[in-house]
Structures are given as structure tokens and as C-alpha cells.
Design a protein around this motif. Structure first.
Motif, PDB file in Angstrom:
ATOM      1  N   PHE A  44       0.466  -0.794  -0.217  1.00 29.85           N
ATOM      2  CA  PHE A  44       0.418   0.321   0.694  1.00 29.85           C
ATOM      3  C   PHE A  44       1.002   1.505   0.516  1.00 29.85           C
ATOM      4  CE2 PHE A  44      -2.782   3.038   2.184  1.00 29.85           C
ATOM      5  CZ  PHE A  44      -3.362   3.564   1.351  1.00 29.85           C
ATOM      6  N   SER A  45       2.290   0.961   1.114  1.00 29.63           N
ATOM      7  CA  SER A  45       2.913   2.271   1.402  1.00 29.63           C
ATOM      8  C   SER A  45       3.512   2.557  -0.543  1.00 29.63           C
ATOM      9  CB  SER A  45       4.257   2.517   2.243  1.00 29.63           C
ATOM     10  OG  SER A  45       5.282   3.064   2.450  1.00 29.63           O
ATOM     11  N   LEU A  46       3.670   1.160  -1.203  1.00 31.04           N
ATOM     12  CA  LEU A  46       4.629   2.399  -1.959  1.00 31.04           C
ATOM     13  C   LEU A  46       3.496   1.834  -3.243  1.00 31.04           C
ATOM     14  CD1 LEU A  46       7.222  -1.008  -2.527  1.00 31.04           C
ATOM     15  CD2 LEU A  46       7.380   1.013  -2.262  1.00 31.04           C
ATOM     16  N   LYS A  47       2.483   1.467  -3.062  1.00 26.34           N
ATOM     17  CA  LYS A  47       1.273   2.255  -4.286  1.00 26.34           C
ATOM     18  C   LYS A  47       1.079   3.672  -4.321  1.00 26.34           C
ATOM     19  CE  LYS A  47      -1.269  -2.056  -5.326  1.00 26.34           C
ATOM     20  NZ  LYS A  47      -2.271  -3.282  -5.311  1.00 26.34           N
ATOM     21  N   LEU A  48       1.474   4.233  -2.744  1.00 30.61           N
ATOM     22  CA  LEU A  48       0.833   5.433  -2.654  1.00 30.61           C
ATOM     23  C   LEU A  48       1.764   6.292  -3.242  1.00 30.61           C
ATOM     24  CD1 LEU A  48      -0.435   5.948   1.097  1.00 30.61           C
ATOM     25  CD2 LEU A  48      -1.522   6.362  -1.102  1.00 30.61           C
ATOM     26  N   ARG A  49       3.369   5.657  -2.887  1.00 31.59           N
ATOM     27  CA  ARG A  49       4.466   6.281  -3.253  1.00 31.59           C
ATOM     28  C   ARG A  49       4.221   6.862  -4.943  1.00 31.59           C
ATOM     29  NH1 ARG A  49      10.189   4.913  -1.915  1.00 31.59           N
ATOM     30  NH2 ARG A  49      11.687   6.903  -2.661  1.00 31.59           N
ATOM     31  N   ILE A  50       3.992   5.691  -5.735  1.00 34.84           N
ATOM     32  CA  ILE A  50       3.710   6.174  -6.375  1.00 34.84           C
ATOM     33  C   ILE A  50       2.860   6.784  -7.281  1.00 34.84           C
ATOM     34  CG2 ILE A  50       3.210   4.670  -8.992  1.00 34.84           C
ATOM     35  CD1 ILE A  50       5.014   1.648  -7.324  1.00 34.84           C
ATOM     36  N   TYR A  51       1.558   6.523  -6.994  1.00 32.03           N
ATOM     37  CA  TYR A  51       0.774   7.533  -7.205  1.00 32.03           C
ATOM     38  C   TYR A  51       1.545   8.977  -7.202  1.00 32.03           C
ATOM     39  CZ  TYR A  51      -3.636  10.264  -7.255  1.00 32.03           C
ATOM     40  OH  TYR A  51      -3.882  11.219  -7.356  1.00 32.03           O
ATOM     41  N   PHE A  52       2.035   9.169  -6.019  1.00 29.44           N
ATOM     42  CA  PHE A  52       2.301  10.771  -5.677  1.00 29.44           C
ATOM     43  C   PHE A  52       3.431  11.222  -6.968  1.00 29.44           C
ATOM     44  CE2 PHE A  52       0.024  10.324  -1.798  1.00 29.44           C
ATOM     45  CZ  PHE A  52      -0.906  11.755  -1.854  1.00 29.44           C
ATOM     46  N   GLU A  96       4.166   9.857  -9.857  1.00 37.75           N
ATOM     47  CA  GLU A  96       3.247   9.852 -10.905  1.00 37.75           C
ATOM     48  C   GLU A  96       2.721  11.319 -11.021  1.00 37.75           C
ATOM     49  OE1 GLU A  96       0.825   6.843 -11.506  1.00 37.75           O
ATOM     50  OE2 GLU A  96       2.372   5.399 -12.880  1.00 37.75           O
ATOM     51  N   GLU A  97       2.372  11.781 -10.373  1.00 39.11           N
ATOM     52  CA  GLU A  97       1.294  13.067 -10.570  1.00 39.11           C
ATOM     53  C   GLU A  97       2.439  14.415  -9.993  1.00 39.11           C
ATOM     54  OE1 GLU A  97      -2.304  14.227  -9.933  1.00 39.11           O
ATOM     55  OE2 GLU A  97      -2.786  11.931 -10.313  1.00 39.11           O
ATOM     56  N   THR A  98       3.879  14.199  -9.707  1.00 42.45           N
ATOM     57  CA  THR A  98       4.645  15.097  -9.688  1.00 42.45           C
ATOM     58  C   THR A  98       5.132  15.187 -11.340  1.00 42.45           C
ATOM     59  OG1 THR A  98       5.256  14.511  -7.249  1.00 42.45           O
ATOM     60  CG2 THR A  98       6.552  15.669  -8.341  1.00 42.45           C
ATOM     61  N   ILE A  99       5.708  13.877 -11.851  1.00 38.97           N
ATOM     62  CA  ILE A  99       5.931  13.696 -13.127  1.00 38.97           C
ATOM     63  C   ILE A  99       4.786  14.200 -14.412  1.00 38.97           C
ATOM     64  CG2 ILE A  99       7.046  11.847 -14.480  1.00 38.97           C
ATOM     65  CD1 ILE A  99       8.364  10.797 -12.062  1.00 38.97           C
ATOM     66  N   GLN A 100       3.723  14.063 -14.049  1.00 43.77           N
ATOM     67  CA  GLN A 100       2.605  14.354 -15.329  1.00 43.77           C
ATOM     68  C   GLN A 100       2.502  15.911 -15.629  1.00 43.77           C
ATOM     69  OE1 GLN A 100       0.749  12.062 -16.703  1.00 43.77           O
ATOM     70  NE2 GLN A 100       0.295  13.638 -17.651  1.00 43.77           N
ATOM     71  N   PRO A 101       2.224  17.153 -14.932  1.00 44.60           N
ATOM     72  CA  PRO A 101       2.436  18.604 -15.677  1.00 44.60           C
ATOM     73  C   PRO A 101       4.455  18.411 -16.412  1.00 44.60           C
ATOM     74  CG  PRO A 101       1.901  18.389 -12.763  1.00 44.60           C
ATOM     75  CD  PRO A 101       2.320  16.479 -13.587  1.00 44.60           C
ATOM     76  N   LYS A 102       5.065  18.085 -15.951  1.00 44.41           N
ATOM     77  CA  LYS A 102       6.672  18.102 -16.190  1.00 44.41           C
ATOM     78  C   LYS A 102       6.364  17.474 -18.065  1.00 44.41           C
ATOM     79  CE  LYS A 102       9.282  18.405 -12.183  1.00 44.41           C
ATOM     80  NZ  LYS A 102       9.575  18.140 -10.708  1.00 44.41           N
ATOM     81  N   PHE A 103       5.949  16.277 -17.774  1.00 42.27           N
ATOM     82  CA  PHE A 103       5.980  15.801 -19.924  1.00 42.27           C
ATOM     83  C   PHE A 103       5.298  16.410 -20.035  1.00 42.27           C
ATOM     84  CE2 PHE A 103       3.027  12.835 -22.032  1.00 42.27           C
ATOM     85  CZ  PHE A 103       4.377  12.259 -22.430  1.00 42.27           C
ATOM     86  N   GLU A 104       3.508  17.087 -19.790  1.00 46.83           N
ATOM     87  CA  GLU A 104       2.709  18.056 -20.464  1.00 46.83           C
ATOM     88  C   GLU A 104       3.205  18.760 -20.966  1.00 46.83           C
ATOM     89  OE1 GLU A 104      -0.487  18.485 -17.950  1.00 46.83           O
ATOM     90  OE2 GLU A 104      -1.380  15.756 -18.195  1.00 46.83           O
ATOM     91  N   GLU A 105       3.987  19.713 -20.396  1.00 47.29           N
ATOM     92  CA  GLU A 105       4.501  20.323 -19.747  1.00 47.29           C
ATOM     93  C   GLU A 105       5.599  20.243 -21.741  1.00 47.29           C
ATOM     94  OE1 GLU A 105       6.637  22.635 -17.162  1.00 47.29           O
ATOM     95  OE2 GLU A 105       4.993  23.484 -15.862  1.00 47.29           O
TER      96      GLU A 105
END
Length: 67
Positions: free
Chosen positions: A26-34, A36-45
Motif C-alpha cells: 500500500f505504501s509503495l502504491k501511494l508513493r508511485i501515485y504521488f 506520477e502526479e509530480t511528473i505528469q505536469p512536467k511531461f505535459e509541458e
């Protein structure tokens, strides 16, 4: 009787280990989620910039061909 105590103790150990693994999962899933949330805007830009560059290069290429 002794065998029964060993199997109960073994079951408890396995059960505790399984619970620990579930918590870690569960902890690892949360870490991956956050992450991905951090990386996504940078990727879109970045992808927007690439599309702009490709479009600009394409226009320049067409202008050179027209001349």
C-alpha cells in the motif's frame, strides 16, 4: 500438543508477515501515485514544447521549399 503450538506460532508468523507485506505494498502504491502526479505536469509541458518545435520546424521547412 507441541506440534499444534508450533503450527499456531507458524501461522501467526506467516499472518504477521503477510500483513507487513500488505502495508508495504500500500505504501509503495501511494508513493508511485504521488510520484506520477509530480511528473505528469512536467511531461505535459515537455510534450507541448516538442509539438510547438515540430510545428515551427515544419513551417520553416515549407517556407524554404516554397522559396
Amino acid at each position: 500438543m507441541f506440534l499444534l503450538q508450533l503450527s499456531v506460532r507458524g501461522f501467526r508468523t506467516i499472518s504477521q508477515h503477510l500483513n507487513d507485506l500488505k502495508k508495504e505494498n500500500f505504501s509503495l502504491k501511494l508513493r508511485i501515485y504521488f510520484l506520477e502526479e509530480t511528473i505528469q505536469p512536467k511531461f505535459e509541458e515537455s510534450s507541448d514544447n516538442v509539438l510547438k518545435k515540430v510545428s515551427e520546424t515544419s513551417r520553416l521547412y515549407e517556407n524554404v521549399i516554397m522559396e
